[in-house]
Design a protein around this motif. Structure first.
Motif, short mmCIF file in Angstrom:
data_model
loop_
_atom_site.label_atom_id
_atom_site.label_comp_id
_atom_site.label_asym_id
_atom_site.label_seq_id
_atom_site.Cartn_x
_atom_site.Cartn_y
_atom_site.Cartn_z
N SER A 167 54.82 -51.88 58.85
CA SER A 167 55.66 -52.30 57.73
C SER A 167 56.54 -51.12 57.31
O SER A 167 56.10 -49.97 57.34
CB SER A 167 54.79 -52.73 56.55
N LEU A 215 57.26 -50.01 60.85
CA LEU A 215 57.85 -51.02 61.72
C LEU A 215 59.02 -50.44 62.50
O LEU A 215 59.20 -50.75 63.68
CB LEU A 215 58.29 -52.23 60.91
N SER A 270 56.75 -57.38 62.15
CA SER A 270 56.20 -57.00 60.86
C SER A 270 54.71 -57.34 60.83
O SER A 270 54.30 -58.41 61.29
CB SER A 270 56.91 -57.73 59.73
N GLY A 305 53.05 -58.28 58.47
CA GLY A 305 52.87 -59.50 57.70
C GLY A 305 53.03 -60.76 58.51
O GLY A 305 52.49 -61.81 58.14
N SER A 311 50.42 -47.06 61.01
CA SER A 311 50.43 -46.70 59.60
C SER A 311 50.08 -45.23 59.48
O SER A 311 49.03 -44.80 59.95
CB SER A 311 49.43 -47.54 58.80
N SER A 346 47.84 -49.21 54.97
CA SER A 346 48.79 -50.29 54.70
C SER A 346 48.07 -51.62 54.86
O SER A 346 47.58 -51.95 55.96
CB SER A 346 49.98 -50.22 55.65
N THR A 398 48.86 -54.23 57.69
CA THR A 398 48.62 -53.72 59.04
C THR A 398 47.13 -53.67 59.34
O THR A 398 46.70 -54.03 60.45
CB THR A 398 49.25 -52.32 59.19
N ILE A 441 51.18 -52.83 48.37
CA ILE A 441 51.16 -52.89 49.83
C ILE A 441 49.94 -52.19 50.44
O ILE A 441 49.75 -52.22 51.65
CB ILE A 441 52.44 -52.30 50.46
#
Length: 313
Positions: free
Chosen positions: A36, A40, A55, A57, A76, A81, A84, A309
Motif C-alpha cells: 500500500s 505498492l 494493492s 486491499g 511493508s 501495514s 498487507t 492503516i
C-alpha cells in the motif's frame, strides 16, 4: 528545495548501508506483489520481471487470492501495514506460498510469511520520505532474482545529477499551483511515476494521477479549462511519442514539463534508473511545495499517526 543536508544524508546512508542480497527466497514462480502507498510503488518493480502488483486491499477487502498466483509477496517497511498483513494471512490460509519484504524480520508481516526478504533501514531525516522505497524496491528485485549489490553506490553517484535536474525543473514551474497534475510514463518508469504521484500528493496536497503515455494521448486533450500540469518522465524509450504528445497537449493550454532521465548516471541499469527517478520525484515534490507555499502534509493539518492503516489488535 529539500535541504542540502538531507541530500548529503541520503548519499551517506546509501554508501554505508549493507547491500540487499538475493537468495533468501526460493523461486516465487508466478508471484503477485502486494503493498500500500509507497510499498505498492515498490511492488510495481516486479512487473518488469513478469510478475503482477496489486494493492494489498484488493486481496484483503475482497477476501480472495489472485487467480494464477503461486506466491503472494507482501511489502511493508514496518511490517505492520494492516491490509498487507491480512493479505498474507488470506494467502496462507488458501495454501499459497507467502513472502515478506520488510526491514522488520520480527514484525507481524514476517510472522505470516514462509520466507522473509530483509532490507536495511536507512537512518535519515527526510521531510518528504523516499529512503524506505529505495530499500523495499531492491528487496522486490531480489525476490525476482536480480543482483542488487551495486545499486546503492550507483544511486549515490547519481544524486548530484538528480539534484541539478530537479532544481532546474522546479525553477521552471509556474508561480501558482495547478488545479491538478498528471504524471506520464512508459513501463520502464511506471514504478517511479507512481512514486512521483504519491510524493506530490503528500507534499503539495494536489490531486495527482499516473497515466500510461498512450492513454494520455487518447483522453488528456479534454482536460481544462483549469490550469493543469503534465509531467512526462522520459527514460530510454518513446522519446518521439513524448514529443508529439507534448506538442498536442500544449495546444490545449496545458503546462508540459519533460523530465529526461535517460542520461542520469547508471541509467543503463533498469532498477537504478527507476529508483533515481523516484528520488527525483521526491525532491521535485518538496521543491514544488515550497515554490507554491504548500507545506508538506498540509502543514500538520493531517493526522500523521496513520492508525487507520496499521494492523489493529
Amino acid at each position: 528545495m529539500n535541504t542540502a543536508a538531507e541530500r548529503h544524508a541520503l548519499r551517506a546512508a546509501l554508501l554505508t548501508a549493507p547491500a540487499v542480497t538475493a537468495g533468501a527466497v526460493p523461486d516465487p514462480g508466478r508471484a503477485v506483489f502486494v503493498g500500500s502507498g509507497d510499498s505498492l510503488a515498490s511492488g510495481l518493480v516486479a512487473t518488469a520481471f513478469g510478475h503482477r502488483a496489486l494493492s494489498a486491499g484488493d486481496v484483503t477487502w475482497s477476501g480472495t487470492v489472485p487467480a494464477g498466483c503461486d506466491t503472494l509477496v507482501g511489502i511493508s517497511h514496518s511490517g505492520t501495514s494492516g491490509a498487507t498483513v491480512r493479505a498474507l494471512r488470506i494467502a496462507r490460509e488458501a495454501g499459497l506460498r507467502t513472502v515478506a519484504v520488510t526491514s522488520r524480520p520480527d514484525s507481524p508481516l514476517a510472522d505470516c510469511a514462509d520466507s522473509v526478504q530483509s532490507v536495511p533501514s536507512l537512518e535519515v531525516e527526510e521531510t518528504v520520505p523516499c529512503a524506505g522505497h529505495l530499500m523495499l524496491a531492491q528487496g522486490v528485485a531480489s525476490v525476482c532474482g536480480t543482483d542488487t549489490a551495486s545499486v546503492n553506490s550507483a544511486l549515490a553517484a547519481a544524486l548530484d545529477r538528480i539534484g541539478a535536474l530537479v532544481d532546474e525543473e522546479v525553477e521552471s514551474l509556474p508561480e501558482n499551483p495547478p488545479g491538478a497534475v498528471s504524471v506520464l510514463s512508459l513501463p520502464e518508469l511506471r514504478s517511479g511515476a507512481d512514486f512521483w504521484s504519491l510524493k506530490i500528493i503528500e507534499a503539495c496536497g494536489l490531486a495527482v494521477r499516473t497515466v500510461p503515455l498512450e492513454e494520455s494521448g487518447h483522453v488528456d486533450y479534454f482536460i481544462g479549462p483549469e490550469p493543469h500540469l503534465t509531467l512526462q518522465l522520459i527514460g530510454r524509450h518513446g522519446r518521439g511519442r513524448f514529443e508529439r504528445l507534448a506538442e498536442a497537449l500544449r495546444g490545449t493550454g496545458q503546462i508540459i514539463r519533460q523530465i529526461d532521465a535517460s542520461d542520469l548516471p547508471g541509467a543503463h541499469h533498469p532498477l537504478v534508473l527507476d529508483l533515481a527517478v523516484a528520488v527525483a520525484g521526491t525532491w521535485f515534490a518538496h521543491g514544488a511545495a515550497q515554490r507554491w507555499g504548500r507545506p508538506p502534509f498540509r502543514g500538520g493539518a493531517v493526522n500523521m499517526d496513520a492508525s487507520h492503516i496499521k494492523l489493529d489488535a
